[in-house]
Scaffold this motif. Structure first.
Motif, short mmCIF file in Angstrom:
data_model
loop_
_atom_site.label_atom_id
_atom_site.label_comp_id
_atom_site.label_asym_id
_atom_site.label_seq_id
_atom_site.Cartn_x
_atom_site.Cartn_y
_atom_site.Cartn_z
N SER A 140 0.85 -1.20 0.00
CA SER A 140 0.00 0.00 0.00
C SER A 140 0.88 1.24 0.00
CB SER A 140 -0.85 0.06 1.27
OG SER A 140 -1.57 -1.13 1.42
N ARG A 156 -6.37 14.65 -7.03
CA ARG A 156 -6.81 13.46 -7.79
C ARG A 156 -5.80 13.14 -8.89
NH1 ARG A 156 -12.24 15.09 -7.26
NH2 ARG A 156 -13.16 13.77 -5.67
N ASN A 163 0.56 6.74 -8.81
CA ASN A 163 0.13 5.34 -8.62
C ASN A 163 -0.03 5.00 -7.13
OD1 ASN A 163 -0.69 2.84 -9.61
ND2 ASN A 163 1.35 1.96 -9.34
N ASP A 165 -2.28 4.38 -3.54
CA ASP A 165 -3.60 3.84 -3.18
C ASP A 165 -4.47 4.94 -2.57
OD1 ASP A 165 -3.25 0.80 -3.57
OD2 ASP A 165 -1.43 1.46 -2.56
N PHE A 166 -3.80 5.83 -1.83
CA PHE A 166 -4.50 6.96 -1.21
C PHE A 166 -3.65 8.20 -1.35
CE2 PHE A 166 -5.90 3.22 1.12
CZ PHE A 166 -7.28 3.37 1.09
N GLY A 186 -9.21 7.99 -2.11
CA GLY A 186 -8.79 6.62 -2.39
C GLY A 186 -8.80 6.35 -3.88
N GLN A 187 -7.93 5.46 -4.29
CA GLN A 187 -7.87 5.02 -5.69
C GLN A 187 -9.25 4.51 -6.14
OE1 GLN A 187 -6.21 5.12 -8.72
NE2 GLN A 187 -4.35 4.40 -7.70
N ASP A 188 -10.00 3.95 -5.17
CA ASP A 188 -11.33 3.40 -5.44
C ASP A 188 -12.42 4.48 -5.49
OD1 ASP A 188 -11.24 4.14 -2.82
OD2 ASP A 188 -11.78 2.21 -1.97
N GLY A 189 -12.03 5.77 -5.43
CA GLY A 189 -13.02 6.84 -5.55
C GLY A 189 -13.56 7.34 -4.21
N THR A 190 -13.17 6.70 -3.09
CA THR A 190 -13.67 7.14 -1.78
C THR A 190 -13.06 8.50 -1.39
OG1 THR A 190 -11.92 5.87 -0.76
CG2 THR A 190 -14.09 4.82 -0.83
#
Ligand code: CTP
Length: 218
Positions: A140, A156, A163, A165-166, A186-190
């Motif tokens: 991570s 963003r 690259n 994760d956060f 977060g990479q996941d959009g959070t």
């Protein structure tokens, strides 16, 4: 990793120092407090913590292995080595983007020619976190972004470019202050916002991002 093996956490903190000549350097106002708070929090939880610190006036947190560095290139060399055996990297250091094109062996005496102005040639430093995260595998990576103004869009962009994760977005009020307001992307959009908390409380929130055992804490 077995559930009992301690999580190996690597943290960078503080500014870098880029020497101009034997008595002058380029640096920035980072105190290192955020990175040190993360290292302290991770160690309190039983993680195996290595802290790579630029020049700061802070004591090493209990149970933390500390390696001091000065320049961005030194920081990259040490982190490259340490990252191999880490599970998570918190890249809280304020790495200088530029360094003098050459370090003078003697004092810089531009004024001796009677000049009213002078120019210092700079070259780009490597992007340390982007270099490491390019081949991060299962590790991570948490990067930080210091922005003036809102900065969400820029942060963003950095999340993707580096690259990570956060990415933890700070505004400049965080420098040398006891409290911080951060936005964690977060990479996941959070998107998580942590408002005016002590750096210790923010650190706890950040270690939660990478600590898979957090659910089992009392
Ligand atoms: N960083 C790095 N190496 C650099 C510059 C920055 O590893 N040469 C890392 C910082 O430690 C931080 C993240 O990149 O985790 C973002 O740093 P920031 O200074 O906000 O971004 P920059 O890439 O320098 O972009 P800009 O100067 O355009 O804001």
């Amino acid at each position: 990793m077995s559930p009992r093996a301690p999580l190996r956490v690597l943290v960078s903190a503080g500014p870098t120092r880029e020497w101009v000549d034997p008595v002058r350097f380029l640096s920035n106002a980072s105190s290192g407090k955020m990175g040190f708070a993360i290292a302290a929090e991770a160690a309190r939880r039983g993680c195996a913590v290595t802290l790579v610190a630029g020049p700061v006036a802070l004591e090493t947190p209990t149970g933390v292995r500390r390696i001091d560095v000065e320049s961005a290139r030194e920081m990259l060399a040490v982190l490259r080595r340490e990252f191999r055996r880490a599970d998570a990297l918190f890249m809280a250091a304020a790495v200088a983007d530029w360094r003098p094109a050459r370090r003078l062996g003697g004092k810089w005496r531009a004024k001796d020619g009677g000049a009213a102005g002078a120019t210092l040639a700079l070259v780009r430093n490597p992007d340390v976190v982007a270099t490491l995260a390019r081949r991060k595998g299962a590790r991570s990576v948490v990067a930080f972004a210091l922005e003036t103004g809102s900065g969400l869009r820029r942060a963003r962009g950095k999340l993707v470019r580096k690259n990570a994760d956060f990415i933890v977005l700070n505004d400049a009020s965080v420098l040398n202050s006891e409290r911080a307001t951060v936005t964690i992307l977060g990479q996941d959009g959070t998107v998580q916002r942590v408002e005016r908390r002590t750096k210790r409380a923010v650190a706890a929130k950040l270690v939660d991002l990478v600590d898979p055992r957090r659910e089992r804490r009392a």
